[in-house]
Design a protein around this motif. Structure first.
Motif, mmCIF file in Angstrom:
data_model
loop_
_atom_site.group_PDB
_atom_site.id
_atom_site.type_symbol
_atom_site.label_atom_id
_atom_site.label_comp_id
_atom_site.label_asym_id
_atom_site.label_seq_id
_atom_site.Cartn_x
_atom_site.Cartn_y
_atom_site.Cartn_z
ATOM 1 N N LYS A 69 62.742 -47.312 96.647
ATOM 2 C CA LYS A 69 61.922 -46.147 96.313
ATOM 3 C C LYS A 69 61.794 -45.955 94.803
ATOM 4 C CE LYS A 69 63.950 -43.919 100.272
ATOM 5 N NZ LYS A 69 64.992 -42.998 100.645
ATOM 6 N N ASN A 70 62.573 -46.698 94.048
ATOM 7 C CA ASN A 70 62.625 -46.492 92.614
ATOM 8 C C ASN A 70 61.598 -47.355 91.893
ATOM 9 O OD1 ASN A 70 63.470 -45.830 90.011
ATOM 10 N ND2 ASN A 70 65.618 -45.803 90.614
ATOM 11 N N PHE A 71 61.220 -46.920 90.730
ATOM 12 C CA PHE A 71 60.263 -47.624 89.886
ATOM 13 C C PHE A 71 60.864 -48.894 89.288
ATOM 14 C CE2 PHE A 71 59.090 -48.174 85.383
ATOM 15 C CZ PHE A 71 57.771 -48.571 85.524
ATOM 16 N N LEU A 72 62.171 -48.888 89.025
ATOM 17 C CA LEU A 72 62.822 -50.001 88.330
ATOM 18 C C LEU A 72 62.950 -51.220 89.231
ATOM 19 C CD1 LEU A 72 65.678 -48.050 86.543
ATOM 20 C CD2 LEU A 72 63.554 -48.889 85.536
ATOM 21 N N SER A 73 62.829 -52.381 88.621
ATOM 22 C CA SER A 73 62.967 -53.639 89.341
ATOM 23 C C SER A 73 64.249 -54.325 88.900
ATOM 24 C CB SER A 73 61.772 -54.539 88.996
ATOM 25 O OG SER A 73 62.044 -55.875 89.350
ATOM 26 N N PRO A 74 64.933 -55.028 89.807
ATOM 27 C CA PRO A 74 66.111 -55.781 89.391
ATOM 28 C C PRO A 74 65.758 -56.903 88.416
ATOM 29 C CG PRO A 74 65.666 -56.134 91.725
ATOM 30 C CD PRO A 74 64.700 -55.100 91.235
ATOM 31 N N ASN A 75 64.479 -57.239 88.301
ATOM 32 C CA ASN A 75 64.031 -58.279 87.376
ATOM 33 C C ASN A 75 63.672 -57.727 85.997
ATOM 34 O OD1 ASN A 75 64.249 -60.502 89.209
ATOM 35 N ND2 ASN A 75 62.551 -59.572 90.299
ATOM 36 N N PHE A 76 63.896 -56.450 85.772
ATOM 37 C CA PHE A 76 63.646 -55.814 84.489
ATOM 38 C C PHE A 76 64.666 -56.325 83.474
ATOM 39 C CE2 PHE A 76 63.995 -51.685 81.966
ATOM 40 C CZ PHE A 76 62.827 -51.900 81.256
ATOM 41 N N PHE A 77 64.208 -56.693 82.288
ATOM 42 C CA PHE A 77 65.144 -57.199 81.286
ATOM 43 C C PHE A 77 64.753 -56.721 79.904
ATOM 44 C CE2 PHE A 77 61.939 -60.488 81.905
ATOM 45 C CZ PHE A 77 61.540 -60.777 80.616
ATOM 46 N N THR A 78 65.639 -56.963 78.956
ATOM 47 C CA THR A 78 65.415 -56.588 77.577
ATOM 48 C C THR A 78 65.450 -57.848 76.719
ATOM 49 O OG1 THR A 78 66.188 -55.188 75.762
ATOM 50 C CG2 THR A 78 67.859 -56.098 77.190
ATOM 51 N N LEU A 90 67.378 -64.921 69.375
ATOM 52 C CA LEU A 90 66.694 -64.192 70.437
ATOM 53 C C LEU A 90 67.654 -64.070 71.614
ATOM 54 C CD1 LEU A 90 64.068 -62.980 71.631
ATOM 55 C CD2 LEU A 90 63.524 -65.295 72.448
ATOM 56 N N ILE A 91 67.912 -62.827 72.017
ATOM 57 C CA ILE A 91 68.759 -62.576 73.185
ATOM 58 C C ILE A 91 67.906 -61.893 74.237
ATOM 59 C CG2 ILE A 91 70.788 -61.398 74.106
ATOM 60 C CD1 ILE A 91 72.023 -61.487 71.331
ATOM 61 N N THR A 92 67.856 -62.513 75.403
ATOM 62 C CA THR A 92 67.143 -61.945 76.545
ATOM 63 C C THR A 92 68.167 -61.737 77.645
ATOM 64 O OG1 THR A 92 65.180 -63.231 75.924
ATOM 65 C CG2 THR A 92 65.220 -62.281 78.141
ATOM 66 N N MET A 93 68.231 -60.501 78.172
ATOM 67 C CA MET A 93 69.223 -60.226 79.218
ATOM 68 C C MET A 93 68.659 -59.260 80.256
ATOM 69 S SD MET A 93 72.025 -57.670 77.548
ATOM 70 C CE MET A 93 71.808 -58.116 75.840
ATOM 71 N N SER A 94 69.177 -59.414 81.455
ATOM 72 C CA SER A 94 68.830 -58.505 82.541
ATOM 73 C C SER A 94 69.335 -57.109 82.206
ATOM 74 C CB SER A 94 69.470 -58.990 83.842
ATOM 75 O OG SER A 94 69.378 -57.995 84.836
ATOM 76 N N TYR A 119 73.090 -67.176 84.956
ATOM 77 C CA TYR A 119 73.595 -66.213 83.991
ATOM 78 C C TYR A 119 72.481 -65.201 83.801
ATOM 79 C CZ TYR A 119 77.728 -68.700 82.280
ATOM 80 O OH TYR A 119 78.965 -69.265 82.150
ATOM 81 N N LEU A 120 72.817 -63.964 83.543
ATOM 82 C CA LEU A 120 71.809 -62.915 83.390
ATOM 83 C C LEU A 120 71.545 -62.640 81.911
ATOM 84 C CD1 LEU A 120 72.865 -60.587 86.319
ATOM 85 C CD2 LEU A 120 71.280 -62.519 86.306
ATOM 86 N N ILE A 121 71.785 -63.658 81.089
ATOM 87 C CA ILE A 121 71.536 -63.586 79.650
ATOM 88 C C ILE A 121 71.202 -64.999 79.173
ATOM 89 C CG2 ILE A 121 73.959 -63.938 79.024
ATOM 90 C CD1 ILE A 121 73.490 -61.873 76.736
ATOM 91 N N ARG A 122 70.313 -65.086 78.185
ATOM 92 C CA ARG A 122 70.021 -66.383 77.571
ATOM 93 C C ARG A 122 69.793 -66.185 76.078
ATOM 94 N NH1 ARG A 122 65.703 -65.982 81.449
ATOM 95 N NH2 ARG A 122 63.897 -65.056 80.455
ATOM 96 N N PHE A 123 70.022 -67.245 75.337
ATOM 97 C CA PHE A 123 69.959 -67.204 73.885
ATOM 98 C C PHE A 123 69.014 -68.285 73.374
ATOM 99 C CE2 PHE A 123 74.213 -66.080 75.337
ATOM 100 C CZ PHE A 123 74.423 -64.868 74.719
ATOM 101 N N ALA A 124 68.326 -67.979 72.296
ATOM 102 C CA ALA A 124 67.531 -68.981 71.582
ATOM 103 C C ALA A 124 67.770 -68.757 70.092
ATOM 104 C CB ALA A 124 66.049 -68.857 71.918
ATOM 105 N N ILE A 125 68.119 -69.827 69.394
ATOM 106 C CA ILE A 125 68.400 -69.749 67.966
ATOM 107 C C ILE A 125 67.368 -70.587 67.238
ATOM 108 C CG2 ILE A 125 70.087 -70.300 66.165
ATOM 109 C CD1 ILE A 125 72.246 -69.824 68.326
ATOM 110 N N PHE A 126 66.771 -69.971 66.226
ATOM 111 C CA PHE A 126 65.714 -70.625 65.468
ATOM 112 C C PHE A 126 66.107 -70.706 64.002
ATOM 113 C CE2 PHE A 126 63.907 -68.129 68.932
ATOM 114 C CZ PHE A 126 63.301 -69.123 69.665
ATOM 115 N N GLY A 127 66.120 -71.922 63.457
ATOM 116 C CA GLY A 127 66.277 -72.074 62.019
ATOM 117 C C GLY A 127 64.950 -71.663 61.390
ATOM 118 N N THR A 128 64.986 -70.668 60.520
ATOM 119 C CA THR A 128 63.731 -70.127 59.978
ATOM 120 C C THR A 128 63.595 -70.354 58.478
ATOM 121 O OG1 THR A 128 64.802 -67.965 59.791
ATOM 122 C CG2 THR A 128 63.481 -68.371 61.771
ATOM 123 N N GLY A 129 64.624 -70.867 57.835
ATOM 124 C CA GLY A 129 64.569 -71.115 56.403
ATOM 125 C C GLY A 129 65.910 -71.625 55.925
ATOM 126 N N GLU A 130 65.986 -71.868 54.633
ATOM 127 C CA GLU A 130 67.261 -72.298 54.062
ATOM 128 C C GLU A 130 68.256 -71.142 54.189
ATOM 129 O OE1 GLU A 130 69.563 -75.201 52.973
ATOM 130 O OE2 GLU A 130 67.400 -75.470 53.156
#
Length: 187
Positions: free
Chosen positions: A16-25, A131-135, A114-125
């Motif tokens: 009945k709720n608006f929120l989804s278990p697939n909602f993440f940040t 980037l952290i994405t998690m449920s 896992y309900l979290i994933r990471f991405a690391i980007f070299g952006t300069g010297e």
């Protein structure tokens, strides 16, 4: 361990709720300093051992949803490393935006992933972005300050967190918030 859901977790599975278990940040942090992939992986491995939120999944038994806390997980969550150092500033921003959009299209398998994933980007010297994405199911357990303190203390590198330049009235409270949260990290 099998546990009952917290009140907040139950809201995500209530039909009945608006929120989804697939909602993440999703959050992109910018750093100055060096990051060594092996040291970062080691830090994440130690965090997985120490923090239940990293070992949490959810399973629908048919009559109810339960939270499963694994005693150990030998594999790491998804960690992607990519260099963007060859791009100019505009192309880098556009590329990061596209990467984040693509990442938002990826869901989490609440039963197995896992309900979290990471991405690391070299952006300069001596600069990189994380980037952290998690449920949202585990987001309330994620303590950013302790996470970054632990990551900084675990390896030989000690990244200095910098708050990206923010302009405009509406961003001043956010900038102050992040400066306060990140002020005591190791140099």
């Amino acid at each position: 361990d099998i546990r009952e859901l917290t009140e907040n977790e139950r809201r995500f599975f209530d039909k009945k709720n608006f929120l989804s278990p697939n909602f993440f940040t999703q959050t992109l942090y910018k750093f100055s300093g060096e990051i060594l992939p092996l040291k970062f992986n080691l830090a994440i491995h130690k965090l997985v051992e120490r923090e239940e939120m990293f070992r949490t999944n959810f399973f629908n038994t048919g009559s109810r949803v339960v939270k499963i806390i694994f005693r150990n997980r030998p594999e790491l969550p998804e960690i992607t490393y990519r260099s963007l150092k060859h791009l100019d500033a505009d192309d880098m921003d556009e590329t990061l935006t596209k990467i984040m959009e693509a990442d938002r299209r990826e869901s989490f398998d609440l039963k197995n992933d896992y309900l979290i994933r990471f991405a690391i980007f070299g952006t300069g010297e001596n600069e990189f972005s994380l980037l952290i994405t998690m449920s949202m199911l585990i987001a309330e357990s994620f303590d950013e300050k302790n996470f970054f303190r632990y990551i900084g203390e675990t390896g030989e590198y000690k990244p200095k967190v910098t708050v990206s330049s923010m302009t405009g009235k509406s961003t001043v409270p956010a900038k102050k918030y992040w400066e306060n949260i990140l002020k005591d990290l190791p140099e």
